[in-house]
Motif scaffolding. Structure first.
Motif, PDB file in Angstrom:
ATOM      1  N   SER A 103       0.836  -1.198   0.000  1.00 36.79           N
ATOM      2  CA  SER A 103       0.000   0.000   0.000  1.00 36.79           C
ATOM      3  C   SER A 103       0.872   1.249   0.000  1.00 36.79           C
ATOM      4  N   VAL A 104       0.396   2.273  -0.696  1.00 37.02           N
ATOM      5  CA  VAL A 104       1.089   3.556  -0.755  1.00 37.02           C
ATOM      6  C   VAL A 104       0.512   4.449   0.337  1.00 37.02           C
ATOM      7  N   PRO A 105       1.330   4.910   1.295  1.00 35.97           N
ATOM      8  CA  PRO A 105       0.802   5.736   2.399  1.00 35.97           C
ATOM      9  C   PRO A 105       0.056   6.955   1.864  1.00 35.97           C
ATOM     10  N   GLY A 106      -1.023   7.289   2.511  1.00 35.50           N
ATOM     11  CA  GLY A 106      -1.820   8.428   2.080  1.00 35.50           C
ATOM     12  C   GLY A 106      -3.143   8.507   2.813  1.00 35.50           C
ATOM     13  N   ASN A 107      -3.653   7.336   3.221  1.00 35.65           N
ATOM     14  CA  ASN A 107      -4.901   7.284   3.963  1.00 35.65           C
ATOM     15  C   ASN A 107      -4.597   6.753   5.363  1.00 35.65           C
ATOM     16  N   PRO A 108      -4.516   7.644   6.371  1.00 31.68           N
ATOM     17  CA  PRO A 108      -4.103   7.210   7.709  1.00 31.68           C
ATOM     18  C   PRO A 108      -5.068   6.229   8.351  1.00 31.68           C
ATOM     19  N   GLY A 109      -6.314   6.178   7.886  1.00 27.65           N
ATOM     20  CA  GLY A 109      -7.282   5.272   8.472  1.00 27.65           C
ATOM     21  C   GLY A 109      -7.342   3.911   7.807  1.00 27.65           C
ATOM     22  N   ALA A 110      -6.590   3.700   6.716  1.00 26.37           N
ATOM     23  CA  ALA A 110      -6.656   2.453   5.970  1.00 26.37           C
ATOM     24  C   ALA A 110      -5.684   1.420   6.541  1.00 26.37           C
ATOM     25  N   ARG A 111      -6.023   0.150   6.350  1.00 25.25           N
ATOM     26  CA  ARG A 111      -5.145  -0.941   6.781  1.00 25.25           C
ATOM     27  C   ARG A 111      -3.910  -1.001   5.892  1.00 25.25           C
ATOM     28  N   ARG A 112      -2.718  -1.104   6.491  1.00 26.38           N
ATOM     29  CA  ARG A 112      -1.491  -1.201   5.727  1.00 26.38           C
ATOM     30  C   ARG A 112      -1.383  -2.579   5.083  1.00 26.38           C
ATOM     31  N   ILE A 113      -1.040  -2.596   3.785  1.00 23.25           N
ATOM     32  CA  ILE A 113      -0.975  -3.834   3.012  1.00 23.25           C
ATOM     33  C   ILE A 113       0.481  -4.174   2.727  1.00 23.25           C
ATOM     34  N   SER A 114       0.887  -5.391   3.054  1.00 24.85           N
ATOM     35  CA  SER A 114       2.201  -5.938   2.716  1.00 24.85           C
ATOM     36  C   SER A 114       1.988  -7.427   2.511  1.00 24.85           C
ATOM     37  N   GLU A 115       1.844  -7.845   1.239  1.00 24.49           N
ATOM     38  CA  GLU A 115       1.277  -9.168   0.971  1.00 24.49           C
ATOM     39  C   GLU A 115       1.860  -9.799  -0.293  1.00 24.49           C
ATOM     40  N   PRO A 116       2.730 -10.795  -0.189  1.00 30.24           N
ATOM     41  CA  PRO A 116       3.096 -11.587  -1.364  1.00 30.24           C
ATOM     42  C   PRO A 116       1.881 -12.367  -1.877  1.00 30.24           C
ATOM     43  N   GLN A 117       1.687 -12.331  -3.187  1.00 28.27           N
ATOM     44  CA  GLN A 117       0.591 -13.047  -3.845  1.00 28.27           C
ATOM     45  C   GLN A 117       1.218 -13.971  -4.888  1.00 28.27           C
ATOM     46  N   ILE A 118       1.012 -15.271  -4.735  1.00 25.25           N
ATOM     47  CA  ILE A 118       1.791 -16.278  -5.454  1.00 25.25           C
ATOM     48  C   ILE A 118       0.875 -17.153  -6.298  1.00 25.25           C
ATOM     49  N   ALA A 119       1.388 -17.557  -7.479  1.00 27.62           N
ATOM     50  CA  ALA A 119       0.651 -18.468  -8.360  1.00 27.62           C
ATOM     51  C   ALA A 119       1.636 -19.426  -9.033  1.00 27.62           C
ATOM     52  N   PRO A 120       1.702 -20.690  -8.584  1.00 30.43           N
ATOM     53  CA  PRO A 120       2.495 -21.697  -9.298  1.00 30.43           C
ATOM     54  C   PRO A 120       1.678 -22.280 -10.457  1.00 30.43           C
ATOM     55  N   THR A 121       1.487 -21.487 -11.501  1.00 34.35           N
ATOM     56  CA  THR A 121       0.557 -21.829 -12.584  1.00 34.35           C
ATOM     57  C   THR A 121       1.067 -22.999 -13.414  1.00 34.35           C
ATOM     58  N   LEU A 122       0.248 -24.048 -13.505  1.00 33.49           N
ATOM     59  CA  LEU A 122       0.536 -25.209 -14.348  1.00 33.49           C
ATOM     60  C   LEU A 122      -0.587 -25.349 -15.357  1.00 33.49           C
ATOM     61  N   ASN A 123      -0.257 -25.196 -16.636  1.00 36.74           N
ATOM     62  CA  ASN A 123      -1.251 -25.307 -17.705  1.00 36.74           C
ATOM     63  C   ASN A 123      -1.025 -26.603 -18.482  1.00 36.74           C
ATOM     64  N   ILE A 124      -2.080 -27.397 -18.620  1.00 38.93           N
ATOM     65  CA  ILE A 124      -2.005 -28.670 -19.340  1.00 38.93           C
ATOM     66  C   ILE A 124      -2.911 -28.585 -20.556  1.00 38.93           C
ATOM     67  N   ASP A 125      -2.319 -28.747 -21.729  1.00 40.25           N
ATOM     68  CA  ASP A 125      -3.063 -28.703 -22.985  1.00 40.25           C
ATOM     69  C   ASP A 125      -3.747 -30.053 -23.196  1.00 40.25           C
ATOM     70  N   LEU A 126      -5.075 -30.075 -23.101  1.00 42.84           N
ATOM     71  CA  LEU A 126      -5.838 -31.308 -23.262  1.00 42.84           C
ATOM     72  C   LEU A 126      -6.143 -31.561 -24.732  1.00 42.84           C
ATOM     73  N   PRO A 127      -6.579 -32.763 -25.074  1.00 41.87           N
ATOM     74  CA  PRO A 127      -6.936 -33.038 -26.476  1.00 41.87           C
ATOM     75  C   PRO A 127      -8.025 -32.095 -26.978  1.00 41.87           C
ATOM     76  N   GLY A 128      -7.918 -31.737 -28.256  1.00 42.95           N
ATOM     77  CA  GLY A 128      -8.898 -30.840 -28.859  1.00 42.95           C
ATOM     78  C   GLY A 128      -8.700 -29.421 -28.378  1.00 42.95           C
ATOM     79  N   PRO A 129      -9.787 -28.676 -28.178  1.00 42.49           N
ATOM     80  CA  PRO A 129      -9.660 -27.253 -27.823  1.00 42.49           C
ATOM     81  C   PRO A 129      -9.553 -26.991 -26.327  1.00 42.49           C
ATOM     82  N   PHE A 130      -9.513 -28.038 -25.495  1.00 40.24           N
ATOM     83  CA  PHE A 130      -9.638 -27.858 -24.049  1.00 40.24           C
ATOM     84  C   PHE A 130      -8.278 -27.701 -23.373  1.00 40.24           C
ATOM     85  N   PHE A 131      -8.290 -27.039 -22.211  1.00 43.11           N
ATOM     86  CA  PHE A 131      -7.094 -26.908 -21.400  1.00 43.11           C
ATOM     87  C   PHE A 131      -7.491 -26.867 -19.929  1.00 43.11           C
TER      88      PHE A 131
END
Length: 320
Positions: free
Chosen positions: A223-251
């Motif tokens: 979070s960028v300081p500016g709103n003294p009443g807001a909750r401070r945000i410090s949060e890693p957001q993670i995605a170990p994305t695994l994409n599997i190409d299925l037969p035909g048009p599906f995934f």
């Protein structure tokens, strides 16, 4: 923004409180029906044009994968979850999400409009651009005292810039940053501007299919300081994305969203630890070389840091 508050005193019985609560759900349901109507109408309108369009190009320098010469073109198109391969695309998302703690429970419906663009810089380098605007409807039920709050309006708008580099036919990486603007009301957004540095690495898994890949990525929300009443945000957001190409048009895609969270900021109601770890999966289909649909579902495995109880999100993506 529209806000409706209904309260009950200690002298109002439980039946009356339940009746007031149920009056709010038709409004939530109307937005869900509207989101579905928008998605189906867009499919009907855009499918004929997409069928006539040429298949989208890829970043210059991207080598052909093994076995792709004989694969259908629809299975060779990047489905948008790879940060190292930006695209020109328009996307509509409809989300339904529920969360709760000891003092309240919340249902949120969201329609998100987003545009992606790519700019080629060199043979193996490209820029990815993103802009998105959410429209949010949220119903919150407080337990003590008993009350219901219903709000609708614009959420926090987002823009993002990524630099992508293709190393070889299997390896690539992307690095960039996302900015979330404080455009929504306090109850519909984070109440603060946020900056999110982002990094991801891609490894192609041709053995599983022509467009199968693993892209672990992380962005760090600050979070960028500016709103003294807001909750401070410090949060890693993670995605170990695994994409599997299925037969035909599906995934099939595991962890398409960066929903694994570790909260180093101020605690929220109901928090007992730092980690939120969901099971997150998506099934999709490329209807044409330019048009794809998908449905994502997510439920918590570890909810020490409560983000949601469940999430369902439908996506319609059009390449141009």
């Amino acid at each position: 923004m529209v806000s409706i508050m209904a309260s009950t005193s200690p002298f109002v019985d439980a039946d009356e409180a339940a009746r007031q609560t149920m009056l709010q759900y038709p409004k939530h349901g109307r937005l869900q029906a509207f989101l579905a109507l928008v998605a189906f109408n867009l499919i009907a309108i855009l499918a004929p044009f997409s069928a006539m369009a040429d298949p989208p190009d890829v970043i210059v320098g991207q080598e052909e994968a093994r076995g792709q010469e004989t694969a259908p073109e629809s299975t060779r198109v990047n489905n948008g979850f790879d940060v190292t391969r930006p695209q020109n695309a328009f996307e509509v998302r409809g989300l339904d999400q529920a969360s709760s703690n000891d003092t309240s429970k919340t249902n949120k419906a969201e329609m998100l409009l987003r545009v992606n663009a790519k700019i080629l810089l060199d043979v193996d380098w490209g820029l990815g651009l993103l802009a998105e605007v959410p429209f949010v409807e949220k119903t919150t039920i407080d337990f003590n005292p008993s009350s219901v709050t219903h709000v609708f309006g614009l959420g926090d708008a987002v823009c993002e810039l990524d630099v992508a580099h293709v190393i070889d036919e299997r390896w690539a990486f992307g690095v960039g940053a996302r900015v979330s603007a404080q455009t929504g009301a306090d109850s519909l957004g984070s109440s603060e501007w946020q900056v999110m540095p982002r990094f991801g690495v891609r490894y192609m898994l041709f053995e599983l299919g022509p467009d199968s890949y693993f892209v672990p990525s992380m962005r760090y929300a600050l979070s960028v300081p500016g709103n003294p009443g807001a909750r401070r945000i410090s949060e890693p957001q993670i995605a170990p994305t695994l994409n599997i190409d299925l037969p035909g048009p599906f995934f099939l895609t595991f962890y398409p969203s960066q929903d694994i969270r570790i909260n180093y900021g101020a605690p929220i109601a109901g928090q007992t630890g730092r980690l939120f770890l969901p099971f997150d999966a998506l099934i999709g289909a490329k209807l044409t070389n330019k048009l794809q649909i998908s449905l994502e579902g997510s439920v918590p495995i570890v909810k020490d840091y409560p983000v949601y109880n469940f999430k369902v999100e439908a996506r319609l993506r059009v390449l141009f």
